[in-house]
Design a protein around this motif. Structure first.
Motif, PDB file in Angstrom:
ATOM      1  N   PHE A  29      -1.642   0.540  -2.510  1.00 16.88           N
ATOM      2  CA  PHE A  29      -0.583  -0.186  -2.336  1.00 16.88           C
ATOM      3  C   PHE A  29      -1.676  -2.212  -2.656  1.00 16.88           C
ATOM      4  N   THR A  30      -2.978  -2.112  -2.430  1.00 17.80           N
ATOM      5  CA  THR A  30      -3.736  -2.684  -2.577  1.00 17.80           C
ATOM      6  C   THR A  30      -3.580  -4.030  -3.208  1.00 17.80           C
ATOM      7  N   TYR A  32      -0.262  -5.040  -4.209  1.00 18.96           N
ATOM      8  CA  TYR A  32       1.018  -4.665  -4.799  1.00 18.96           C
ATOM      9  C   TYR A  32       1.848  -6.248  -3.739  1.00 18.96           C
ATOM     10  N   MET A  34       4.309  -6.453  -0.795  1.00 18.59           N
ATOM     11  CA  MET A  34       4.982  -5.989   0.377  1.00 18.59           C
ATOM     12  C   MET A  34       6.517  -6.901   0.433  1.00 18.59           C
ATOM     13  N   ARG A  52       1.293 -10.420   0.251  1.00 18.09           N
ATOM     14  CA  ARG A  52       0.540  -9.938  -1.133  1.00 18.09           C
ATOM     15  C   ARG A  52      -0.669  -8.953  -0.251  1.00 18.09           C
ATOM     16  N   TRP A  53      -0.626  -7.760  -0.088  1.00 16.17           N
ATOM     17  CA  TRP A  53      -1.139  -6.732   0.415  1.00 16.17           C
ATOM     18  C   TRP A  53      -2.659  -7.232   0.216  1.00 16.17           C
ATOM     19  N   THR A  58       1.624 -14.967   2.728  1.00 14.96           N
ATOM     20  CA  THR A  58       2.636 -14.413   3.113  1.00 14.96           C
ATOM     21  C   THR A  58       3.524 -15.564   2.868  1.00 14.96           C
ATOM     22  N   ARG A  72      -0.225  -7.045   8.185  1.00 12.17           N
ATOM     23  CA  ARG A  72      -0.449  -5.754   7.155  1.00 12.17           C
ATOM     24  C   ARG A  72      -1.972  -4.932   8.525  1.00 12.17           C
ATOM     25  N   ASN A  74      -4.854  -2.832   7.305  1.00 16.29           N
ATOM     26  CA  ASN A  74      -5.029  -1.655   6.303  1.00 16.29           C
ATOM     27  C   ASN A  74      -5.775  -0.629   6.580  1.00 16.29           C
ATOM     28  N   ASN A  77      -2.457   1.594   6.508  1.00 16.64           N
ATOM     29  CA  ASN A  77      -1.352   1.329   5.834  1.00 16.64           C
ATOM     30  C   ASN A  77      -0.129   1.590   6.127  1.00 16.64           C
ATOM     31  N   VAL A  79       3.152  -1.960   6.541  1.00 18.86           N
ATOM     32  CA  VAL A  79       3.415  -3.027   6.971  1.00 18.86           C
ATOM     33  C   VAL A  79       3.838  -3.479   7.950  1.00 18.86           C
ATOM     34  N   ALA A  98       8.872  -3.039  -2.238  1.00 17.56           N
ATOM     35  CA  ALA A  98       7.445  -3.220  -2.659  1.00 17.56           C
ATOM     36  C   ALA A  98       7.758  -3.378  -3.834  1.00 17.56           C
TER      37      ALA A  98
END
Length: 124
Positions: A29-30, A32, A34, A52-53, A58, A72, A74, A77, A79, A98
């Protein structure tokens, strides 16, 4: 297959806090975006916040600015949506979403994947 699993909803008094979690799986999801949306009883689904991952940018709905924080982790993984100073009008089913394109948009139809939702109830 992409899956989004939310957790953390519940009942809280006005002025209290809750933290929602969303654990996506099924792909990386890097790149993506969310988002969190909510649907109050008898109302349309509305945008709450997005991140934004990759870069961590934001965006927030005006109604939650200064009270809610999206973030988030990482390593996990996951949010999060930290909700402080909750009000009765925050009562809703909250959904994690997403989207594959990087724009931080607020329209629900632009999001590709959705979780099952988690209930948040704020009593007065």
């Amino acid at each position: 297959q992409v899956q989004l699993v939310e957790s953390g909803g519940g009942l809280v008094q006005a002025g209290g806090s809750l933290r929602l979690s969303c654990a996506p799986s099924g792909r990386t999801f890097t790149n993506y975006v969310m988002g969190w949306f909510r649907q109050p009883p008898g109302k349309e689904r509305e945008f709450v916040a997005a991140i934004r991952w990759g870069g961590g940018d934001t965006r927030y709905a005006d109604s939650v600015k200064g009270r809610f924080t999206i973030s988030r982790d990482n390593a996990k993984n996951t949010v999060y949506l930290q909700m402080n100073s909750l009000k009765p009008e925050d009562t809703a089913v909250y959904y994690c979403a997403a989207k594959t394109r990087p724009l931080l948009v607020t329209r629900s139809s632009d999001y590709d994947y959705w979780g099952q939702g988690t209930q948040v109830t704020v009593s007065s």
